[in-house]
Scaffold this active site. Structure first.
Site, mmCIF file in Angstrom:
data_model
loop_
_atom_site.group_PDB
_atom_site.id
_atom_site.type_symbol
_atom_site.label_atom_id
_atom_site.label_comp_id
_atom_site.label_asym_id
_atom_site.label_seq_id
_atom_site.Cartn_x
_atom_site.Cartn_y
_atom_site.Cartn_z
ATOM 1 N N ASP A 47 -3.033 6.532 -6.381
ATOM 2 C CA ASP A 47 -4.042 6.080 -5.429
ATOM 3 C C ASP A 47 -4.487 7.197 -4.508
ATOM 4 O O ASP A 47 -5.659 7.272 -4.144
ATOM 5 C CB ASP A 47 -3.505 4.900 -4.607
ATOM 6 C CG ASP A 47 -3.647 3.599 -5.376
ATOM 7 O OD1 ASP A 47 -4.726 3.381 -5.964
ATOM 8 O OD2 ASP A 47 -2.683 2.821 -5.424
ATOM 9 N N ARG A 89 -9.779 4.981 -10.429
ATOM 10 C CA ARG A 89 -8.763 5.316 -11.437
ATOM 11 C C ARG A 89 -8.866 4.463 -12.683
ATOM 12 O O ARG A 89 -8.249 4.771 -13.703
ATOM 13 C CB ARG A 89 -7.351 5.247 -10.825
ATOM 14 C CG ARG A 89 -6.985 3.893 -10.280
ATOM 15 C CD ARG A 89 -5.723 3.924 -9.430
ATOM 16 N NE ARG A 89 -4.519 3.696 -10.212
ATOM 17 C CZ ARG A 89 -3.335 3.369 -9.690
ATOM 18 N NH1 ARG A 89 -3.198 3.261 -8.376
ATOM 19 N NH2 ARG A 89 -2.299 3.172 -10.451
ATOM 20 N N GLU A 132 -0.485 6.768 0.238
ATOM 21 C CA GLU A 132 -1.425 6.811 -0.892
ATOM 22 C C GLU A 132 -2.872 6.677 -0.433
ATOM 23 O O GLU A 132 -3.782 6.582 -1.243
ATOM 24 C CB GLU A 132 -1.065 5.766 -1.960
ATOM 25 C CG GLU A 132 -0.685 4.407 -1.451
ATOM 26 C CD GLU A 132 -0.181 3.476 -2.543
ATOM 27 O OE1 GLU A 132 -0.199 3.831 -3.723
ATOM 28 O OE2 GLU A 132 0.218 2.350 -2.181
ATOM 29 N N HIS A 188 -3.619 1.006 -13.909
ATOM 30 C CA HIS A 188 -2.320 0.350 -14.075
ATOM 31 C C HIS A 188 -2.039 0.039 -15.541
ATOM 32 O O HIS A 188 -0.889 -0.035 -15.966
ATOM 33 C CB HIS A 188 -2.237 -0.902 -13.198
ATOM 34 C CG HIS A 188 -1.971 -0.556 -11.764
ATOM 35 N ND1 HIS A 188 -2.961 -0.499 -10.824
ATOM 36 C CD2 HIS A 188 -0.829 -0.174 -11.143
ATOM 37 C CE1 HIS A 188 -2.438 -0.114 -9.667
ATOM 38 N NE2 HIS A 188 -1.144 0.075 -9.830
ATOM 39 N N CYS A 241 6.193 8.926 -6.293
ATOM 40 C CA CYS A 241 6.367 7.954 -7.379
ATOM 41 C C CYS A 241 5.097 7.722 -8.202
ATOM 42 O O CYS A 241 5.048 6.826 -9.032
ATOM 43 C CB CYS A 241 6.896 6.631 -6.834
ATOM 44 S SG CYS A 241 5.771 5.861 -5.674
ATOM 45 N N ARG A 270 9.070 -2.383 -4.048
ATOM 46 C CA ARG A 270 7.801 -2.382 -3.318
ATOM 47 C C ARG A 270 7.343 -3.818 -3.113
ATOM 48 O O ARG A 270 7.403 -4.621 -4.048
ATOM 49 C CB ARG A 270 6.762 -1.610 -4.129
ATOM 50 C CG ARG A 270 5.390 -1.679 -3.506
ATOM 51 C CD ARG A 270 4.446 -0.732 -4.174
ATOM 52 N NE ARG A 270 3.991 -1.208 -5.463
ATOM 53 C CZ ARG A 270 3.198 -0.490 -6.258
ATOM 54 N NH1 ARG A 270 2.816 0.719 -5.889
ATOM 55 N NH2 ARG A 270 2.790 -0.965 -7.413
HETATM 56 C C1 PEP Z 1 0.506 5.226 -6.895
HETATM 57 O O1 PEP Z 1 -0.554 4.809 -6.430
HETATM 58 O O2 PEP Z 1 0.719 6.421 -7.168
HETATM 59 C C2 PEP Z 1 1.625 4.296 -7.176
HETATM 60 C C3 PEP Z 1 2.808 4.718 -7.538
HETATM 61 O O3 PEP Z 1 1.359 2.969 -7.123
HETATM 62 P P1 PEP Z 1 0.510 2.220 -8.238
HETATM 63 O O4 PEP Z 1 0.289 3.150 -9.384
HETATM 64 O O5 PEP Z 1 1.268 1.015 -8.626
HETATM 65 O O6 PEP Z 1 -0.763 1.890 -7.504
HETATM 66 MG MG MG Z 2 -0.629 2.803 -5.601
#
Ligand code: PEP
Ligand code: MG
Length: 589
Positions: free
Chosen positions: A474, A484, A450, A209, A521, A352
């Site tokens: 994810d 990640r 995800e 993140h 996304c 979300r």
């Molecule tokens: C993802 O997991 O691809 C996503 C868009 O959500 P985040 O990156 O906030 O976990």
């Molecule tokens: Mg995610």
């Protein structure tokens, strides 16, 4: 990754390069400012009664030592230093001498028989909580100074005394390249209020993140440098090439000129792209594509509109919950969601529900969790706190009266999670009805795909939801079992892994057959090398950080679906990595 030694520059300082993973493109040239993690990590341990006096003395000695360091700094302020410099040192001395930090921790050591670090951290937290209550913006900003003073004492306690730079002068921010060991997403989102040239960290993965928020800042940034904090000195001249993941320390004159030129060319390219802002994203064979933006805060909407977003595909609402000790109440959340809805002027806004947990911890008590990404996060956390969750749902529903709002549920794995969320949405609607508060009765509810289990058992989500959104960050993490956030396995994070491609194609095609809209996304949506592949799989809605919108639009405008499909089908039948890369190159040719 080891630094590569280069040439000596005129002052005989060694110029060298360090390699990491570029997470946000572009070139920054500026001076290093070493920063520490905003949250001091301290463990508590019990000190035997007989050794408490020694522990208190260790604390007193650290305070004395830091006072000495600061006094020495004040006595040796260089003539060239900005006028505010001495003021900052005086302020730090005052903070240090406040009894909250210099006396009270000793009492805690004595009464609780705990280590000095813990006692100091407890007092710092209490002091910072008081700062949060302060209305005056200038005084609230002084929190940073308290943290810096405490960091200084912590350093001495841990046996590593040394120079900690004073806070940067705000007007010089655009020249600063922040050099950190690691930064949390909460730290990085605060940079939105600043104008830093770049930031680089030793730890972190490409889709952590922290990296995700870095992209939204649209400043060059690099993670996983491993040795930057160790090798880069305060104020050293740096070039950061975010596209290549390279930092050049103390560049010599020819290298500097070369990068200044590249920086200008990059800027010209960005300006040229701006011309595409109002063009519709349509393929050469006439297929319309929706290009939406991912945002963290309401203030990001302006940038999204400037880059031609035709909707918000992912509003990561959890960022409203970070960097604070209290929770945003219903009215505060409503205002944030309403603002985005109004500013998007009727275009869709997908919010979300809060995806807290894992690398975005909220205010819940900190526990030691072995696998936080597999723990109580996202919808799992929401459902354990129905009251907090319904507060958010009510705020979203109220905002739906002011625009076109969709609710998105993160990290679904079971049908029960959908059922429980839908039941809580009904409850929230009922309470609004009773109070006569208006909302959009047809607000659409979608789910994030995800978790591989959700992708494979898609039918149960398709039946219950109005739309889907694929979170590839994810999805890849869970499919390939790669954390990640962990730089040591970042090289294994592979969007082109046959298992990932097959899950993606399956989700897009199955949803399409069922006529349920599906968006993507995750960070893959903003990767131009994958735009055509996703188009060929049938993706029609992309949501990404605003900095990538126009690049992706440019690729779409030059793509013909009928030519892409056969190659994409071939890719789905291929498992050899080299062949996959070769096919992708042909697809992008
Ligand atoms: C993802 O997991 O691809 C996503 C868009 O959500 P985040 O990156 O906030 O976990
Ligand atoms: Mg995610």
């Amino acid at each position: 990754m080891n630094p590569e030694l280069g040439t000596w520059n005129s002052e005989s300082a060694m110029s060298f390069t360090i390699h990491g993973i570029g997470v946000s493109g572009g070139i920054a040239i500026g001076h290093a400012h070493r920063v520490s993690h905003a949250k001091l990590e301290v463990t508590r341990y019990v000190v035997p009664q007989s050794r408490v006096p020694e522990e208190s003395a260790r604390f007193d000695a650290a305070i004395r030592r830091v006072r000495g360091e600061l006094e020495e700094l004040r006595a040796n302020v260089p003539a060239t230093a900005p006028a505010e410099f001495a003021g900052f040192i005086n302020l730090h001395l005052m903070i240090l001498d406040d009894s909250t930090l210099s006396v009270a921790p000793r009492r805690i050591i004595e009464t609780e028989c705990c280590n000095a670090e813990w006692a100091l951290k407890a007092q710092m937290d209490a002091l910072l909580a008081q700062f949060d209550e302060i209305e005056d913006g200038y005084l609230r900003e002084r929190k940073r100074d308290v943290i810096q003073v405490v960091e200084r004492v912590m350093k001495v306690l841990s046996g590593q005394p040394g120079y900690t730079p004073p806070p940067p002068m705000l007007d010089a921010e655009h020249d600063l390249i922040l050099v950190a060991r690691d930064l949390s997403p909460a730290d990085v989102v605060q940079f939105k209020q600043h104008d830093f040239a770049s930031f680089i960290t030793d730890l972190g993965g490409t889709t952590s993140h922290t990296a995700v928020v870095a992209r939204s800042l649209a400043i060059p940034s690099i993670v996983a440098l491993h040795t930057a904090r160790q090798l880069i000195r305060e104020n050293e001249m740096l070039i950061v090439d975010g596209s290549e993941g390279v930092v050049i320390v103390d560049p010599d004159e020819p290298v500097l000129s070369e990068y200044q030129l590249r920086q200008r060319q990059f800027e010209i390219g960005r300006q040229k792209l701006k011309r595409l802002r109002d063009r519709r994203a349509v393929t050469l064979d006439g297929v319309q594509i929706d290009l939406h933006a991912n945002i963290e805060l309401p203030a990001d909407v302006a940038e999204a509109r400037e880059n031609g977003a035709t909707g918000i595909g992912l509003f990561r609402s959890e960022f409203l919950f970070l960097n604070r000790t209290d929770l945003p109440d219903e009215d505060e959340q409503f205002e944030a969601y309403r603002k985005v809805a109004v500013e998007m002027d009727g275009m869709p806004v997908t919010i979300r529900t809060y995806d807290l947990g894992a690398d975005k911890p909220g205010d819940e008590p900190q526990r030691t969790i072995t696998n936080p990404a597999l723990g109580l996060r996202a919808i799992r956390l929401c459902l354990t706190e129905p009251q907090r969750f319904v507060t958010q749902l009510r705020a979203m529903l109220r905002a739906s009266h002011h625009g076109s709002i969709n609710i998105l549920i993160p990290m679904l794995a079971t049908a029960a999670e959908v059922d429980q969320t839908l039941a809580l949405i009904r409850l929230a609607k009922h309470s609004l009805d009773e109070a006569g508060i208006p909302y959009d009765r047809d607000v659409r509810v979608g789910g994030m795909i995800e978790v591989p289990a959700a992708a494979l058992a898609l039918g149960m989500f398709i039946r219950k939801l109005d739309f889907l959104s694929i979170g590839t960050n994810d999805l890849i993490q869970y499919t390939l079992a790669i954390d990640r956030t962990d730089d040591t396995v970042a090289h294994l994070y592979d969007p082109l892994h046959p298992a990932v491609l097959s899950l993606l194609a399956h989700v897009i095609m199955t949803a399409d057959k069922a006529r349920v809209p599906v968006a993507l996304c995750g960070e893959m949506a903003g990767d131009v090398s994958l735009t055509r592949l996703l188009l060929a799989f049938g993706l029609r809605q992309y949501s990404m950080h605003t900095a990538h919108l126009l690049d992706v639009k440019q690729v779409i405008l030059k793509s013909s679906l009928s030519k892409l499909r056969p190659l994409a089908r071939k890719m789905l039948r291929t498992s050899d990595p080299e062949k996959l890369h070769a096919l992708l190159e042909r697809l992008n040719a």
